[in-house]
Design a protein around this motif. Structure first.
Motif, mmCIF file in Angstrom:
data_model
loop_
_atom_site.group_PDB
_atom_site.id
_atom_site.type_symbol
_atom_site.label_atom_id
_atom_site.label_comp_id
_atom_site.label_asym_id
_atom_site.label_seq_id
_atom_site.Cartn_x
_atom_site.Cartn_y
_atom_site.Cartn_z
ATOM 1 N N VAL A 12 0.837 -1.194 0.000
ATOM 2 C CA VAL A 12 0.000 0.000 0.000
ATOM 3 C C VAL A 12 0.876 1.249 0.000
ATOM 4 N N ALA A 13 0.325 2.337 -0.505
ATOM 5 C CA ALA A 13 0.941 3.658 -0.368
ATOM 6 C C ALA A 13 0.017 4.492 0.510
ATOM 7 N N VAL A 14 0.598 5.137 1.523
ATOM 8 C CA VAL A 14 -0.182 5.935 2.478
ATOM 9 C C VAL A 14 0.458 7.310 2.639
ATOM 10 N N ASP A 32 8.146 5.390 -9.445
ATOM 11 C CA ASP A 32 9.010 4.366 -8.855
ATOM 12 C C ASP A 32 8.244 3.461 -7.897
ATOM 13 N N ASP A 33 7.262 4.013 -7.205
ATOM 14 C CA ASP A 33 6.433 3.197 -6.313
ATOM 15 C C ASP A 33 5.584 2.225 -7.128
ATOM 16 N N LEU A 34 5.045 2.688 -8.244
ATOM 17 C CA LEU A 34 4.249 1.811 -9.097
ATOM 18 C C LEU A 34 5.112 0.694 -9.684
ATOM 19 N N LYS A 35 6.380 0.997 -9.986
ATOM 20 C CA LYS A 35 7.310 -0.041 -10.459
ATOM 21 C C LYS A 35 7.568 -1.066 -9.363
ATOM 22 N N GLN A 36 7.734 -0.589 -8.131
ATOM 23 C CA GLN A 36 7.953 -1.514 -7.019
ATOM 24 C C GLN A 36 6.718 -2.387 -6.796
ATOM 25 N N PHE A 37 5.534 -1.786 -6.881
ATOM 26 C CA PHE A 37 4.293 -2.539 -6.751
ATOM 27 C C PHE A 37 4.261 -3.667 -7.777
ATOM 28 N N ARG A 38 4.591 -3.337 -9.008
ATOM 29 C CA ARG A 38 4.584 -4.346 -10.072
ATOM 30 C C ARG A 38 5.603 -5.448 -9.776
ATOM 31 N N ALA A 39 6.805 -5.056 -9.392
ATOM 32 C CA ALA A 39 7.864 -6.040 -9.132
ATOM 33 C C ALA A 39 7.482 -6.993 -7.992
ATOM 34 N N LYS A 40 6.840 -6.476 -6.960
ATOM 35 C CA LYS A 40 6.483 -7.324 -5.816
ATOM 36 C C LYS A 40 5.270 -8.217 -6.108
ATOM 37 N N THR A 41 4.380 -7.783 -6.995
ATOM 38 C CA THR A 41 3.139 -8.537 -7.200
ATOM 39 C C THR A 41 3.107 -9.364 -8.482
ATOM 40 N N TYR A 122 4.159 -4.052 3.063
ATOM 41 C CA TYR A 122 5.078 -3.213 2.303
ATOM 42 C C TYR A 122 4.383 -1.865 2.130
ATOM 43 N N VAL A 123 4.865 -0.864 2.854
ATOM 44 C CA VAL A 123 4.191 0.426 2.923
ATOM 45 C C VAL A 123 5.073 1.504 2.323
ATOM 46 N N THR A 124 4.543 2.195 1.320
ATOM 47 C CA THR A 124 5.189 3.395 0.815
ATOM 48 C C THR A 124 4.572 4.556 1.566
ATOM 49 N N LYS A 125 5.379 5.205 2.400
ATOM 50 C CA LYS A 125 4.882 6.325 3.203
ATOM 51 C C LYS A 125 5.244 7.619 2.496
ATOM 52 N N ILE A 126 4.216 8.354 2.076
ATOM 53 C CA ILE A 126 4.419 9.654 1.446
ATOM 54 C C ILE A 126 4.423 10.681 2.578
ATOM 55 N N HIS A 127 5.499 11.441 2.683
ATOM 56 C CA HIS A 127 5.696 12.359 3.812
ATOM 57 C C HIS A 127 4.963 13.674 3.567
#
Length: 177
Positions: A12-14, A32-41, A122-127
């Motif tokens: 998830v991205a939060v 880059d987050d969308l690429k990581q999502f694809r790579a992990k799933t 797996y959390v993408t934290k947007i600051h």
């Protein structure tokens, strides 16, 4: 012989408030987050709700993955995916897959129901804080969830910074199967 405990993961991205979306869209798509999502799933099992499916390109299941759609709509069907109408049916279906291959990918209601059964988040934290209408539970407030890995912060553009966090659940609920 006792059956092994079945677990899954989520991705998830939060934002800073654990918001995940507004009006059916991501708060801030980051390439880059969308690429990581694809790579992990990729080549894995993804569990998502019908509304999340409708946010995908052409409202079609994601290619290269086993898509399992949760919906209360009893007659709902979609080519290229398996449909479950209850969490009970989902848990039974998931016994056919390996633990590390199962990823919960949204939306809010699905995350909040299934995160307690997940081993890794797996959390993408947007600051940053965004206007939002969908949020998930704040893992930082849960005693059983701990950050075991952190990468970043990385800069996307303007004032957008984000980090990749890996949380582990030290009290995974067993799936009621």
């Amino acid at each position: 012989m006792r059956k092994a405990v079945k677990t899954m993961n989520f991705i998830v991205a939060v934002d800073e408030e654990w918001n995940i979306g507004k009006d059916g869209a991501l708060l801030q798509p980051i390439p880059d987050d969308l690429k990581q999502f694809r790579a992990k799933t990729i080549n894995r099992v993804i569990v998502l709700g019908r509304k999340t499916l409708f946010t995908f390109p052409n409202k079609k299941p994601l290619a290269g993955r086993t898509n399992i759609i949760l919906t209360r709509q009893m007659n709902f069907t979609v080519e290229g995916a398996t449909v479950c109408n209850s969490f009970s049916d989902l848990f039974k279906l998931l016994t056919n897959y390996r633990d590390n291959d199962i990823f919960v990918i949204g939306g809010g209601e699905i995350y909040n129901e299934l995160i307690p059964y997940c081993k890794i988040g797996y959390v993408t934290k947007i600051h940053k804080k965004y206007p939002a209408d969908t949020r998930i539970m704040n893992l930082d407030m849960k005693e059983n969830w701990k950050i075991v890995k952190q990468e970043g912060p990385y800069h996307y553009k303007n004032d957008i910074y984000y980090s990749y966090l890996e949380y582990h659940n030290y009290n995974v609920l067993p799936m009621p199967i």
